[in-house]
Design an enzyme around this catalytic site. Structure first.
Site: not given
Ligand code: GLC
Length: 731
Positions: A304, A504
């Site tokens: 991630d 988030e």
């Molecule tokens: C973010 C998220 C993830 C997402 C990624 C790309 O931090 O945790 O769910 O797909 O980054 O945007």
């Protein structure tokens, strides 16, 4: 001369085969193509395929505010680091996406010695939320409230139809984290507390997304995320430590990922957090022994966001990024969402050169990435298609999103106020969601945290506008700061409350209470003596127990998407009979948060338990019967119940079957959802609904290594107001 001409003709005829390497031959088996290409690549080119950069690393501004290409920057990262993947963006028109992606791919193929196409990742997590004019569905928590897998499948298919042509070949969806922590800012992205719902809806979405025939020869890869144990941080704050015993992880987090892998999901995204003191990005036990060995996943595991660097500056398990890179690659990551720099390439190359990471380990990951690109058809179809834009936001797609929104609305309390009388002449709409399109959608909509109001579709009504359409002869006004007189003058007050968009970390909270300003407004509305219908637009259950008993009705609308206001207005007006059921436990107090599948020694403090949801009609359950009261582990029994619509209006009913294992060596949840299905009944109509109970699927639980445990003893089955006991014998 003739012989020369003949030889020349033979050479020219054979030329394509001679000059055209095997990996570029679409007729060759994928495995052969992978191995052929791998054998031609340099170490630097291989490491480039393991690297994914954010769009802001190659756009004109260096910030996340332009979906465009800075040719000089792009050529540099391709030429010097052979980067094979890019991600992200925000809602721009289809033509702009197509042009952007075509430029990206053209420059990449010009610079790539071996002509390896890039693969582009995007977060279309509730419809095509990053395409202007795209169809935006309810968020997953709402989708779960429908208990209707066919709607999740429709979302997956429509997401593929609207995005595949634009180069969005890699969709970072579905989220499969189990939603058992209502503080967590990403609860609305999950399918709720019950692993069975995430497993079934996630698999339905993945199959429809990845196997959509209408986008052939293009294909879209899904992403099971975030592997694993991300959704229960002890503090409720995103990306903070989670303590999840192995057996608990196996029983509650693994099922949805297993179902996704069985559905053929092509990629997995790794949990940014730590579980039991170990960041998942460094855990071979989770990324190899669990994901690969136990669950048999063979696709691509992508980190991630910036999670290798986070091993240094967030989790502090590595002194520097080079060591962090070694830990993560050694643990089993295949691709690094770096996402801003190519430092990863430098570190990994030096690790291989110095023998800290083996070339075979690199080849293992690169083979998976190449296999993904061959599977997606990117070598044959690297460029976007621009002749099918009318699919994007098509009327039938929006109807599917409206149907999902309709079925996701949960009527929690109704003191005779709903459906609103069509005699209502004066409707006053108050609260932060009355005139807000942002609040109805939440995060990951047009932009990461939503976008400014004017950017939302003009075709999308606000709650007030939708109510005006539903009650064309009534006065339907909104007031951000209504006076007591204004409220007394209303026949009914609709209070559109809840949360602002978040995602988030920025969505972290320490108190689940509904904000005091909204409480005060609700009290004032109740004091007016007029009926107040509370409608909650929120990504998690904000506590309303202190005011709900003064409401004429309480509706959980969640984050129902672009069609949400229309769906809510249709439910309030009675045009739609609500059928949503809560896929999570709605806490009564801030301090007591217990999921419905808690252990016998605990008790639920839910104000609205899992499965709550009222209808405008009345469903009666009767005649629960079992094909046998005893069964051996190798047998199966079938439970049958009769459901009748005893009311005066048609309605949909989610038939939820719960199982209780009465005694277990590992303490057993007081109940789990064993099966669900949704039916539609006309007034007076009855039907029989069945649940086929197969012991190894429905009665077993996993031990700490995921091995099924099937213990003889008594089980209780519940559906509606019916219950029955049966006994499982030993082997
Ligand atoms: C973010 C998220 C993830 C997402 C990624 C790309 O931090 O945790 O769910 O797909 O980054 O945007």
């Amino acid at each position: 001369m003739r012989i020369f001409a003949l030889c020349l003709a033979l050479v020219l005829q054979a030329w394509p085969a001679v000059a055209r390497p095997l990996y570029l031959d679409a007729k060759s088996p994928v495995e052969a193509r992978v191995q052929d290409l791998l054998s031609r690549m340099t170490l630097e080119e291989k490491i480039g395929q393991m690297t994914q950069l954010n769009y802001s690393a190659i756009n004109s501004t260096g910030k996340e505010d332009a979906v465009d290409v800075d040719e000089k920057k792009l050529r540099a990262v391709i030429r010097n680091f052979h980067v094979g993947s890019f991600l992200n963006g925000f809602a721009v028109p289809p033509a702009q996406w197509a042009d952007y992606y075509a430029t990206l791919q053209r420059i990449n193929l010009e610079e790539s010695r071996l002509k390896i196409p890039i693969v582009y990742g995007i977060d279309h997590v509730h419809g095509t939320n990053y395409i202007t004019g795209g169809t935006v569905f309810p968020q997953n928590l709402n989708m779960a409230a429908t208990f209707n897998d066919s709607l999740a499948a429709a979302e997956g298919r429509i997401t593929a139809l609207e995005s595949a042509d634009l180069g969005h070949a890699w969709d970072f969806a579905p989220i499969l984290d189990v939603g058992i922590n209502p503080y967590w800012s990403r609860l609305y992205e999950t399918f709720g507390e019950e692993p069975l719902v995430g497993a079934r809806m996630g698999a339905a979405f993945i199959r429809a997304l990845q196997d959509a025939p209408e986008i052939a020869p293009y294909r879209v890869a899904g992403t099971a995320k975030h592997f694993i144990g991300y959704s229960n941080p002890s503090s409720g704050h995103d990306r903070t430590p989670a303590q999840i015993p192995d057996q608990f992880l196996q029983e509650f987090w693994v099922p949805a990922f297993r179902a996704a892998i069985e559905a053929g999901v092509k990629t997995v995204m790794i949990n940014s957090g730590e579980v039991n003191g170990v960041p998942v990005h460094t855990s071979r036990r989770l990324l190899v022994e669990l994901l690969r060995d136990q669950l048999g996943f063979t696709g691509v595991a992508v980190t991630d966001w910036e999670d290798i660097l986070k091993l240094v500056n967030h989790h502090r398990v590595a002194a520097d990024e080079r060591e962090a890179t070694r830990l993560a690659v050694d643990a089993g990551i295949d691709m690094a969402m770096t996402p801003f720099t190519t430092d990863f390439c430098v570190h990994l190359k030096s690790l291989v050169r110095e023998g800290a990471i083996s070339p075979a380990r690199i080849d293992e990951s690169v083979a998976r990435i190449l296999r993904l690109k061959f599977d997606l058809g990117l070598f044959e179809h690297p460029y976007p298609r621009t002749n099918r834009f009318p699919r994007i936001g098509a009327a039938d797609h929006r109807m599917a999103a409206l149907q999902a929104a309709r079925e996701s609305i949960v009527l929690l309390e109704n003191r005779g106020a709903l459906p609103l009388s069509d005699q209502a002449q004066a409707i006053l709409v108050i609260g932060p969601a009355a005139e807000s399109k942002r609040n109805v959608n939440g995060g990951w909509t047009l932009g990461w945290m939503g976008r400014p109001e004017p950017e939302y579709p003009h075709s999308m009504p606000t709650v007030r506008e939708a109510l005006k359409r539903a009650f064309p002869h009534a006065s339907v006004r909104s007031a951000s700061n209504p006076s007591a007189d204004e409220m007394r003058a209303a026949d009914v007050i609709v209070a559109a409350m809840g949360e602002e968009p978040y995602a988030e970390g920025p969505g972290n909270i320490d108190d689940l209470s509904l904000p005091w300003q909204q409480h005060a407004l609700l009290r004032a509305a109740a004091d007016s003596g007029r009926p107040v219908v509370l409608v909650l637009f929120e990504g998690r259950p904000r506590i309303v127990s202190g005011i709900s008993d003064r409401m004429a009705a309480v509706v959980f609308a969640g984050l129902p998407g672009f069609e949400g206001p229309t769906a809510v207005a249709e439910v309030l007006s009675g045009k739609v009979n609500p059928s949503g059921r809560l896929p999570f436990s709605y806490p009564r107090t801030v301090g007591h948060v217990v999921p419905f599948h808690h252990k016998p020694s605990d008790k639920s403090g839910a104000q609205y338990p899992f499965g709550s949801g009222l209808s405008y009609t009345k469903f009666e359950y009767s005649g629960l019967s079992l094909s046998a009261e005893r069964l051996r582990p190798s047998a199966e029994i079938t439970a049958t119940v009769t459901v009748k619509n005893a009311g005066r209006v048609a309605g949909q009913e989610s038939v939820l079957w719960y199982l209780t294992d009465e005694v277990g060596r590992v303490t057993r949840p007081v109940r789990r959802l064993g099966h669900y299905e949704k039916i539609t009944l006309q007034p007076g109509q009855s039907t029989q609904v069945k649940f086929r109970i197969v012991p190894r699927e429905a009665l077993a639980y996993p031990d700490e290594r995921g091995r099924k445990v099937l213990e003889p003893g008594a089980f209780t089955l519940r559906v509606g107001n019916q219950a029955a006991r049966f006994f499982l014998d030993g082997e």
